[in-house]
Structure formats: C-alpha cells, structure tokens
Design a protein around this motif. Structure first.
Motif, PDB file in Angstrom:
ATOM      1  N   ARG A   1       0.803  -1.221   0.000  1.00 40.99           N
ATOM      2  CA  ARG A   1       0.000   0.000   0.000  1.00 40.99           C
ATOM      3  C   ARG A   1       0.833   1.266   0.000  1.00 40.99           C
ATOM      4  O   ARG A   1       0.347   2.326  -0.386  1.00 40.99           O
ATOM      5  CB  ARG A   1      -0.921   0.016   1.227  1.00 40.99           C
ATOM      6  CG  ARG A   1      -1.980  -1.071   1.209  1.00 40.99           C
ATOM      7  CD  ARG A   1      -2.906  -0.976   2.404  1.00 40.99           C
ATOM      8  NE  ARG A   1      -2.186  -1.012   3.659  1.00 40.99           N
ATOM      9  CZ  ARG A   1      -2.783  -0.971   4.835  1.00 40.99           C
ATOM     10  NH1 ARG A   1      -4.103  -0.846   4.914  1.00 40.99           N
ATOM     11  NH2 ARG A   1      -2.068  -1.037   5.944  1.00 40.99           N
ATOM     12  N   ARG A   2       2.088   1.163   0.438  1.00 41.74           N
ATOM     13  CA  ARG A   2       2.833   2.396   0.712  1.00 41.74           C
ATOM     14  C   ARG A   2       3.335   3.113  -0.539  1.00 41.74           C
ATOM     15  O   ARG A   2       3.791   4.242  -0.441  1.00 41.74           O
ATOM     16  CB  ARG A   2       4.008   2.089   1.635  1.00 41.74           C
ATOM     17  CG  ARG A   2       4.976   1.049   1.117  1.00 41.74           C
ATOM     18  CD  ARG A   2       6.040   0.755   2.165  1.00 41.74           C
ATOM     19  NE  ARG A   2       6.948  -0.303   1.751  1.00 41.74           N
ATOM     20  CZ  ARG A   2       6.754  -1.573   1.975  1.00 41.74           C
ATOM     21  NH1 ARG A   2       5.658  -1.965   2.615  1.00 41.74           N
ATOM     22  NH2 ARG A   2       7.614  -2.478   1.577  1.00 41.74           N
ATOM     23  N   HIS A   3       3.257   2.474  -1.718  1.00 43.54           N
ATOM     24  CA  HIS A   3       3.765   3.159  -2.899  1.00 43.54           C
ATOM     25  C   HIS A   3       2.708   3.994  -3.604  1.00 43.54           C
ATOM     26  O   HIS A   3       3.006   4.668  -4.575  1.00 43.54           O
ATOM     27  CB  HIS A   3       4.375   2.145  -3.878  1.00 43.54           C
ATOM     28  CG  HIS A   3       3.372   1.292  -4.588  1.00 43.54           C
ATOM     29  ND1 HIS A   3       2.784   0.206  -3.995  1.00 43.54           N
ATOM     30  CD2 HIS A   3       2.869   1.354  -5.847  1.00 43.54           C
ATOM     31  CE1 HIS A   3       1.967  -0.371  -4.854  1.00 43.54           C
ATOM     32  NE2 HIS A   3       1.979   0.310  -5.974  1.00 43.54           N
TER      33      HIS A   3
ATOM     34  N   TRP B   1      -6.258   7.286  -1.658  1.00 44.64           N
ATOM     35  CA  TRP B   1      -7.277   7.716  -2.605  1.00 44.64           C
ATOM     36  C   TRP B   1      -6.927   7.301  -4.028  1.00 44.64           C
ATOM     37  O   TRP B   1      -7.815   7.065  -4.862  1.00 44.64           O
ATOM     38  CB  TRP B   1      -7.486   9.229  -2.516  1.00 44.64           C
ATOM     39  CG  TRP B   1      -6.236  10.057  -2.633  1.00 44.64           C
ATOM     40  CD1 TRP B   1      -5.498  10.584  -1.616  1.00 44.64           C
ATOM     41  CD2 TRP B   1      -5.581  10.461  -3.848  1.00 44.64           C
ATOM     42  NE1 TRP B   1      -4.427  11.285  -2.104  1.00 44.64           N
ATOM     43  CE2 TRP B   1      -4.450  11.239  -3.475  1.00 44.64           C
ATOM     44  CE3 TRP B   1      -5.839  10.250  -5.199  1.00 44.64           C
ATOM     45  CZ2 TRP B   1      -3.580  11.783  -4.408  1.00 44.64           C
ATOM     46  CZ3 TRP B   1      -4.983  10.808  -6.141  1.00 44.64           C
ATOM     47  CH2 TRP B   1      -3.863  11.565  -5.729  1.00 44.64           C
ATOM     48  N   ASP B   2      -5.620   7.202  -4.329  1.00 47.12           N
ATOM     49  CA  ASP B   2      -5.185   6.723  -5.640  1.00 47.12           C
ATOM     50  C   ASP B   2      -5.545   5.249  -5.809  1.00 47.12           C
ATOM     51  O   ASP B   2      -6.076   4.824  -6.845  1.00 47.12           O
ATOM     52  CB  ASP B   2      -3.679   6.935  -5.785  1.00 47.12           C
ATOM     53  CG  ASP B   2      -3.179   6.649  -7.191  1.00 47.12           C
ATOM     54  OD1 ASP B   2      -4.012   6.456  -8.104  1.00 47.12           O
ATOM     55  OD2 ASP B   2      -1.945   6.610  -7.386  1.00 47.12           O
ATOM     56  N   ARG B   3      -5.256   4.469  -4.758  1.00 45.08           N
ATOM     57  CA  ARG B   3      -5.596   3.046  -4.801  1.00 45.08           C
ATOM     58  C   ARG B   3      -7.107   2.845  -4.914  1.00 45.08           C
ATOM     59  O   ARG B   3      -7.582   2.022  -5.702  1.00 45.08           O
ATOM     60  CB  ARG B   3      -5.071   2.340  -3.557  1.00 45.08           C
ATOM     61  CG  ARG B   3      -3.564   2.394  -3.383  1.00 45.08           C
ATOM     62  CD  ARG B   3      -3.094   1.446  -2.296  1.00 45.08           C
ATOM     63  NE  ARG B   3      -3.753   1.644  -1.010  1.00 45.08           N
ATOM     64  CZ  ARG B   3      -3.349   2.497  -0.081  1.00 45.08           C
ATOM     65  NH1 ARG B   3      -2.279   3.268  -0.301  1.00 45.08           N
ATOM     66  NH2 ARG B   3      -3.984   2.592   1.080  1.00 45.08           N
TER      67      ARG B   3
ATOM     68  N   LEU C   1      -2.519  -3.058 -11.775  1.00 44.99           N
ATOM     69  CA  LEU C   1      -2.851  -1.648 -11.920  1.00 44.99           C
ATOM     70  C   LEU C   1      -3.054  -0.907 -10.600  1.00 44.99           C
ATOM     71  O   LEU C   1      -2.936   0.317 -10.555  1.00 44.99           O
ATOM     72  CB  LEU C   1      -4.122  -1.508 -12.778  1.00 44.99           C
ATOM     73  CG  LEU C   1      -4.039  -2.108 -14.190  1.00 44.99           C
ATOM     74  CD1 LEU C   1      -5.364  -1.934 -14.919  1.00 44.99           C
ATOM     75  CD2 LEU C   1      -2.902  -1.465 -14.970  1.00 44.99           C
ATOM     76  N   VAL C   2      -3.372  -1.639  -9.540  1.00 41.30           N
ATOM     77  CA  VAL C   2      -3.633  -0.985  -8.258  1.00 41.30           C
ATOM     78  C   VAL C   2      -2.481  -1.186  -7.278  1.00 41.30           C
ATOM     79  O   VAL C   2      -2.078  -0.264  -6.574  1.00 41.30           O
ATOM     80  CB  VAL C   2      -4.947  -1.505  -7.637  1.00 41.30           C
ATOM     81  CG1 VAL C   2      -5.234  -0.776  -6.310  1.00 41.30           C
ATOM     82  CG2 VAL C   2      -6.105  -1.311  -8.602  1.00 41.30           C
ATOM     83  N   TYR C   3      -1.924  -2.408  -7.235  1.00 38.38           N
ATOM     84  CA  TYR C   3      -0.910  -2.731  -6.231  1.00 38.38           C
ATOM     85  C   TYR C   3       0.403  -3.174  -6.867  1.00 38.38           C
ATOM     86  O   TYR C   3       1.109  -3.997  -6.313  1.00 38.38           O
ATOM     87  CB  TYR C   3      -1.429  -3.827  -5.299  1.00 38.38           C
ATOM     88  CG  TYR C   3      -2.629  -3.385  -4.502  1.00 38.38           C
ATOM     89  CD1 TYR C   3      -2.486  -2.562  -3.400  1.00 38.38           C
ATOM     90  CD2 TYR C   3      -3.910  -3.782  -4.889  1.00 38.38           C
ATOM     91  CE1 TYR C   3      -3.587  -2.146  -2.673  1.00 38.38           C
ATOM     92  CE2 TYR C   3      -5.010  -3.365  -4.158  1.00 38.38           C
ATOM     93  CZ  TYR C   3      -4.856  -2.550  -3.060  1.00 38.38           C
ATOM     94  OH  TYR C   3      -5.949  -2.129  -2.348  1.00 38.38           O
TER      95      TYR C   3
ATOM     96  N   GLY D   1      12.897  -0.813  -8.042  1.00 41.17           N
ATOM     97  CA  GLY D   1      14.048  -0.160  -7.428  1.00 41.17           C
ATOM     98  C   GLY D   1      13.836   0.000  -5.946  1.00 41.17           C
ATOM     99  O   GLY D   1      12.911  -0.535  -5.342  1.00 41.17           O
ATOM    100  N   ARG D   2      14.690   0.756  -5.352  1.00 45.83           N
ATOM    101  CA  ARG D   2      14.655   0.924  -3.902  1.00 45.83           C
ATOM    102  C   ARG D   2      13.613   1.946  -3.509  1.00 45.83           C
ATOM    103  O   ARG D   2      13.408   2.946  -4.163  1.00 45.83           O
ATOM    104  CB  ARG D   2      16.029   1.363  -3.371  1.00 45.83           C
ATOM    105  CG  ARG D   2      17.113   0.318  -3.552  1.00 45.83           C
ATOM    106  CD  ARG D   2      18.409   0.808  -2.919  1.00 45.83           C
ATOM    107  NE  ARG D   2      19.455  -0.207  -2.994  1.00 45.83           N
ATOM    108  CZ  ARG D   2      20.674  -0.039  -2.521  1.00 45.83           C
ATOM    109  NH1 ARG D   2      21.010   1.102  -1.951  1.00 45.83           N
ATOM    110  NH2 ARG D   2      21.577  -1.003  -2.628  1.00 45.83           N
ATOM    111  N   GLU D   3      12.985   1.680  -2.361  1.00 45.84           N
ATOM    112  CA  GLU D   3      12.035   2.629  -1.811  1.00 45.84           C
ATOM    113  C   GLU D   3      12.748   3.602  -0.883  1.00 45.84           C
ATOM    114  O   GLU D   3      13.643   3.220  -0.150  1.00 45.84           O
ATOM    115  CB  GLU D   3      10.947   1.891  -1.034  1.00 45.84           C
ATOM    116  CG  GLU D   3      10.102   0.993  -1.917  1.00 45.84           C
ATOM    117  CD  GLU D   3       8.960   0.386  -1.124  1.00 45.84           C
ATOM    118  OE1 GLU D   3       8.864   0.707   0.074  1.00 45.84           O
ATOM    119  OE2 GLU D   3       8.193  -0.385  -1.691  1.00 45.84           O
ATOM    120  N   LYS D   4      12.325   4.825  -0.948  1.00 46.73           N
ATOM    121  CA  LYS D   4      12.877   5.807  -0.027  1.00 46.73           C
ATOM    122  C   LYS D   4      12.151   5.686   1.300  1.00 46.73           C
ATOM    123  O   LYS D   4      10.927   5.637   1.345  1.00 46.73           O
ATOM    124  CB  LYS D   4      12.701   7.231  -0.582  1.00 46.73           C
ATOM    125  CG  LYS D   4      13.484   7.465  -1.859  1.00 46.73           C
ATOM    126  CD  LYS D   4      13.287   8.880  -2.342  1.00 46.73           C
ATOM    127  CE  LYS D   4      14.082   9.150  -3.624  1.00 46.73           C
ATOM    128  NZ  LYS D   4      13.900  10.530  -4.103  1.00 46.73           N
TER     129      LYS D   4
END
Length: 398
Positions: A315-317, A321-323, A375-377, A382-385
């Motif tokens: 969920r964190r990317h 509301w986008d999801r 499309l949703v998840y 690459g690396r997450e900040k």
C-alpha cells in the motif's frame, strides 16, 4: 559442562560457548521503566562472564523509559544502546527489525523487557546454535523442560494455545520443528536474516522471521516463562486483531494464496452487492441501473478487505485515494463487461437476475484479480525511499 539455575529450584545443564562468541541482545520496550533496571541487573549477573555481549533497546515509550535505561546502563559492564523511535512503525515487531539492523554481533538474541524471559538462558541459546550449526534457536515453552507458568490466567493460556494452533495449521511447512511460534525469546544468526524483507505488524516477530526468511536449520531450547516483574501486559484485543491481520498478510504472500484470498473476499462481496440489488429491484428499479448502484457496495466492501488482508505490504507506494480510485475504476470497467454478460444470461439462457449476476462475477474473476495486482498494487521498482519516522533515532551508546 557446568550447571546454572535459570529459575529458583530448577537446574539446567549448560555448555561453554565455542570461541569466538559474542551476542547482541535486542530488547523492544514500550513503557517498561519499572522493569529495565531489573532486566539489566539480571543480564549483568548471567551473561557477560560467559559471553561477550551488547544490549540494544529499541524504545517506543511515551514515559521515561529511555532515561531510566541510560541511568541503569552506567552500572553495566557491557555497552548499552537506546534507539528511540518517534513513530512505532510496525509495533513491537518493527522495533525488533530496527534492532536487527543495529546489531554488530554474529548472534542476536531477542527478548522482552518485562523480565519474563530469563537472561540466564542467553548463553545456552547461542551455545545450542553453535553446536547444532543452526541459524535460529527458539526458546520454547512447549517442549520437555519448558513451561508457560508466567502466563496470567486461564484466558491468556487459552489465547496463547489457540494462536499457536492456528499459526501451525496455516504454515505447517514453515513452522515445522518450531513448537512455540508465539515465543518472543530466540537467538538468530545475523547472516541468517535479511531485515529488509521483513514486514512486521504487531508483536509476533518470530512468526514473521520463520515465514519470510526462515533459516534452513532450526533448533529449540526449553524455557520457563516467568512472571512479569512489574507493570501490566501489553496484550490487548487490538493487538489480537493486528495479529490476525498479520496472519492473513503472511498467508497471502504467495500469488496462488493471494488469488484464493481474492476469490474468497469476492465471494463475501456477493452479500452487499446482491442485497443492494434485491432492495433496488424490489423498489421497482430496472435491473441495469440497479446493478450499477449495487455494484458500488460490493466494490467498497472488497476494497476494504483486500487492503487490510491481501495487499497491506504494497500500500505504501500509492496514496489511499489513488488506490481506491484505481480499484473503483477497474471494478466498474469490469461492470461494463459484466452487464452484457448478464443481459446475455438473462435473455438467452433465461436465468434470473441474481443467478446471472453471480455467474458473470465468476466469469470475470481472473481478469479482475490480474488487473488489481497490476494496476492498483503494482510493486515499486528499485529501492524505496524510507518515509519520515520509519527510521529509528539513535540515542547513542550509554
């Protein structure tokens, strides 16, 4: 071989630690100011003479626990570090992961800060791991010589046994050879765990380790669960719900299991969808607009469940509301495909509206699952900040 007592009246055999040997003791704490001085005293008496050690407290407290640790550490013959987190990301399990990252020794022992885990057993955990060439050594209450005596009341005993049964039933292969997956007392080789792959939620970090990055060789040592030295247990109904969410997330980690879970959640979505459809058509609305409106109830129901049970770690990317928007668009695009199917089933196969709707939902299931994942998840590339508050603030060695 020597003998050392871990609890009054009990004698266990111990073995000298093979050289070289050193251990980092990781202690997650939340408002344990009344316990940490006693814990450090017990570690001082039981561990340093037999095994070089350092202690890392990862603290999420809202009281004076960090200050109490710093004062008590002045009398310790080993280094003590306090990592205070402003945001308790991942709960107690998240605190342990921060401690794993900060550890400098080959062996890491995780134990609670309430004195229910006897520090005298720390050298035995490491010794057993060295002798067995194991990557993980679990202190178990459920093998010969162990006891859950410190669990307060029959209710907590029943909950503990029930949780143990449930986890072993859900993960029979991963937990094979681990009699006490609910234990919070264990030793693990630093080389046997990759902290970055862990996604803890709540306080059962051993379960997270065993399922996501279980070492090939695991062994156990019996231990007697002690009475809490001071304060009250942090186990609450809310923690119980987090534990169940964690179980669901772990079980849904594989694509096949996730698809099955997606299908089961979709089945539960039939209830609000069909109830809404029945109510609207009974009120005289034509089944086509009624289906469009009723579908939104099923969409909302399914979104809430898959958010918390299937895709928590993804969920964190994207913002919620986008999801939610993507999921709703996908679900309603699916509806565009389903409406002609429903009409076909109603007019050509002469099915009832409810039966036709159920059959169309099943027909489009695979497409809906693949679209939701992609499309949703879709996982980040690459690396997450790291987000703000996700890293521990180090108070330094004291």
């Amino acid at each position: 071989m020597s003998q050392e007592s871990t609890v009054p009246g009990e004698v266990v055999e111990t073995t000298e630690i093979p050289e070289p040997g050193a251990v980092t003791i990781v202690v997650p704490t939340f408002n344990e100011s009344a316990n940490v001085r006693q814990l450090l005293r017990q570690i001082t008496e039981a561990v340093p003479a037999r095994l070089p050690c350092e202690v890392v407290f990862v603290d999420d407290s809202t009281d004076d626990t960090p200050e109490v640790i710093e004062k008590a550490a002045q009398d310790c013959p080993f280094p003590v570090t306090v990592l205070h987190r402003e945001e308790p990301v991942g709960g107690l399990g998240g605190a342990v992961v921060e401690g794993l990252k900060a550890a400098t020794s080959d062996w890491i022992v995780v134990m609670d800060g309430d004195c229910q885990h006897p520090p005298a057993l720390v050298p035995d955990l490491v010794a057993t791991g060295e002798r067995a060439n194991a990557g993980l050594v679990v202190a178990s209450r459920y093998i010969k010589g162990g006891s859950r005596a410190g669990l307060a009341g029959s209710y907590r005993v029943a909950v503990s046994r029930g949780a143990t049964w449930l986890t072993k039933a859900l993960f029979p292969r991963r937990l094979h050879g681990i009699s006490d997956p609910m234990s919070g007392f264990f030793a693990i080789r630093r080389s046997a765990v990759t902290a970055e792959v862990l996604q803890p939620l709540g306080y059962k970090i051993l379960l997270e380790l065993a399922v996501r990055s279980r070492p090939r060789r695991v062994t156990e040592v019996p231990f007697v669960f002690q009475d809490r030295f001071a304060g009250e247990s942090k186990s609450t109904a809310q923690e119980g719900l987090r534990f169940l969410r964690h179980l669901a997330g772990l079980r849904a980690a594989s694509p096949v299991a996730r698809m099955i879970g997606f299908g089961l959640i979709g089945l539960t979505g039939f209830v609000p969808n069909l109830l809404g459809l029945w109510a609207l058509t009974a009120a005289g609305m034509h089944y086509v607009p009624a289906e469009i409106l009723a579908n939104q109830l099923g969409v909302a129901w399914n979104f809430v469940l898959i958010e918390h049970l299937l895709f928590r770690e993804r969920r964190r990317h994207r913002r919620w509301w986008d999801r939610a928007g993507r999921f709703a668009l996908l679900a309603n695009a699916d509806l565009v495909l389903r409406i002609p199917l429903i009409a076909l089933f109603v007019h050509q196969l002469h099915l009832g509206v409810l039966s036709a709707t159920a059959l169309a939902l099943v027909t489009t299931f695979v497409l809906r699952f693949a679209g939701t994942e992609a499309l949703v998840y879709l996982p980040r590339r690459g690396r997450e900040k790291p987000g703000r508050g996700s890293t521990a603030q180090q108070g330094g060695a004291v």
